[in-house]
Design an enzyme around this catalytic site. Sequence first.
Site, PDB file in Angstrom:
ATOM      1  N   GLU A 248      44.895  31.516  36.430  1.00 18.23           N
ATOM      2  CA  GLU A 248      45.692  31.667  37.650  1.00 18.23           C
ATOM      3  C   GLU A 248      46.094  30.297  38.179  1.00 18.23           C
ATOM      4  OE1 GLU A 248      44.961  32.942  42.334  1.00 18.23           O
ATOM      5  OE2 GLU A 248      43.450  33.427  40.835  1.00 18.23           O
TER       6      GLU A 248
ATOM      7  N   ASP B 141      40.670  33.050  40.504  1.00 17.58           N
ATOM      8  CA  ASP B 141      39.794  32.630  41.595  1.00 17.58           C
ATOM      9  C   ASP B 141      38.794  33.726  41.959  1.00 17.58           C
ATOM     10  OD1 ASP B 141      41.266  30.328  41.654  1.00 17.58           O
ATOM     11  OD2 ASP B 141      42.419  30.838  43.441  1.00 17.58           O
TER      12      ASP B 141
ATOM     13  N   ASP C 275      38.082  35.217  44.606  1.00 21.20           N
ATOM     14  CA  ASP C 275      38.414  35.739  45.932  1.00 21.20           C
ATOM     15  C   ASP C 275      39.261  37.002  45.782  1.00 21.20           C
ATOM     16  OD1 ASP C 275      40.891  34.821  45.131  1.00 21.20           O
ATOM     17  OD2 ASP C 275      40.971  33.156  46.562  1.00 21.20           O
TER      18      ASP C 275
ATOM     19  N   ASP D 104      42.554  37.525  46.198  1.00 21.36           N
ATOM     20  CA  ASP D 104      43.766  37.335  45.408  1.00 21.36           C
ATOM     21  C   ASP D 104      43.439  37.263  43.922  1.00 21.36           C
ATOM     22  OD1 ASP D 104      45.561  37.400  47.482  1.00 21.36           O
ATOM     23  OD2 ASP D 104      45.512  35.237  47.847  1.00 21.36           O
TER      24      ASP D 104
END
Length: 654
Positions: free
Chosen positions: A428, A504, A506, A508
Amino acid sequence: MTQQYDESSVRVLKGLEPVKERPGMYTRTTDPTHICQEVIDNAADEALGGYARKIAVTVHLDGSLSVEDDGRGIPVGLHPTEGVAVVELVFTRLHAGGKFNKKDGGAYAFSGGLHGVGVSVTNALSTRLEVEVKREGGVYRMAFSGGDVVEALARVGDCGARTSGTRVRVWPDGRYFESPRYSMPELERLLRAKAVLLPGVAVSLVLERAGGDEVKAWHYPDGLKSYLVELCNGDEPVAPFFAGEAYISGEHEQFAVGEGAQWALAWFEEAAGGESYVNLIPTSSGGTHEAGMRAGVYEAVKSFVDHHNLLPRGVKLMAEDVWSRVRYVLSARVLDPQFQGQTKEKLTSRDALKLISGLTRDPVELWLNQNVEAGKKIAELAIRQAQSRLKSVKKVEKKKGSGVAVLPGKLTDCESEDILRNELFLVEGDSAGGSAKLARDKEYQAILPLRGKVLNSWETDKDQLFSNAEIHDMAVAIGVDPHAPGEAADLSGLRYGKIAILSDADVDGSHIQVLLLTLFYRHFSALLNGGHIFVAQPPLFRVDVPGQGKVRPPKKLYALDEAELEAILERLRSEGVRENAWGISRFKGLGEMNPEQLKDTTMHPDTRRLSRVQVRPQGEDDTRRLFGMLMGKGEAAGRRSWMEARGNEVEVDI
């Protein structure tokens, strides 16, 4: 359903009840050998610290087993805060022991026991356990049954002021084991290894017999080398046996004084293997210490080959070419080892890889250059293995249609043509992609950065997929065309055995994972079914722990989520680290990690966490319905209902 579920339904297990309820969580239940090993390991820890010179094990006629050492003896006085005799705490309380606090050396600088669980499990799973302690001029005795005290601690005699030691006798409870008999080969192998790893310590095994006792004792004047010769059972190596050792001797920014390893090696024509130990604990499943030794030996042999210009044109050595013909014994000494599970069969400490690889490379390389003829024989063996591997690797033509496929410009490809070994990381963001390119092993790891969020392809026709540049680049890089679930797919062009989603830690990042998994499930199902799709698990937190004098250097620990972070902090507290002396950093994204951190936590095969993605055959229909509800454009109402019903189950970092 008729069962009632209310407040009274919740049961709290206290004391040693959890061990009796679920013994498989705490020990191996095939036979009672492992619970007796816990007692032997405690005696070995005394010897490892230099306090014991004798470990004597006896298998009695009545089926019990006793372990005696001449170490310091378990303390018999009252604990300063618990108000109970320490010897009773050790045998009756989970997570009570003398090996937590290593501040200023503690009672044990290096030890295999770490969790304060071992002998309390032994006690819980025994019909009777007796302990006799010689300490400070007195002989003390105590007895337990099923983990409960049946004979209170009492002084039963006197001994010399300088006499000390512990004797524990165990009667395992056959109800908890598949077989009530000890594994004598395993017990003998364990004691033989202790003798090898503890030079100067007398290790013996007495088997009581009606017609006369059978006594076995072990002594290895040449240490690991003589032990490895015995394990090889007369087989002739390609080059002479080599033994060495290396330890941290002065102040080091990452490792403590005394950490290191001793080893013995030999190369053979046929397939090989070995034994490894951490603080005298046998690690049958290996771990990061073995990976470190493999890396160090590989670098040493590779340097020797390059220095003497032995490598034929077109041949490239890999670690497996060097290591697959090695027989070895490795004994690592690590200050704070982290194991996988209570049985400690695999070491997971990330730092151990760097420690052992750094300490083994130079001595092995020096030995090779001092024994050039032996070194050349070892090099020839590794080169033959590499040539054999190259012959078996299938060459893949990168073709598409009538012409040669043009690989995406942003793909940083790997050098190897070994499809089974090659890995592609779908990363990403460009910034994370940059770190990943520096962190990767360019031999077999490729990086493809993805910009933004990938198209939701659940309702996209496969013929329209290539209108999306990201999906087009992925398909060309992977070498497989889109196909419908169940449709025959051509995997002959597959260029990577592992395709890992790296996003990541998280919300997202999770969204990107779901979008990519939707793409693979809907349009590349053969990759999923073949076990080629993985999800990398980067950490969310880093804990910086300050050094504590010369005993414990500063270190960095990584946590996948809040639960792991809390477990790390709890462990630091138990080790005596001052509250809030540590610093906690939260990674906002992969781009914040430097290449070294990304390599250690997420990309190196021996220290990363990589989860394979698979669809259970029996749950195929449920999986399809769930994807349809979550990703379908006309399923907003269904998603809302699902979130209202199940939203509280989601644990996310927002």
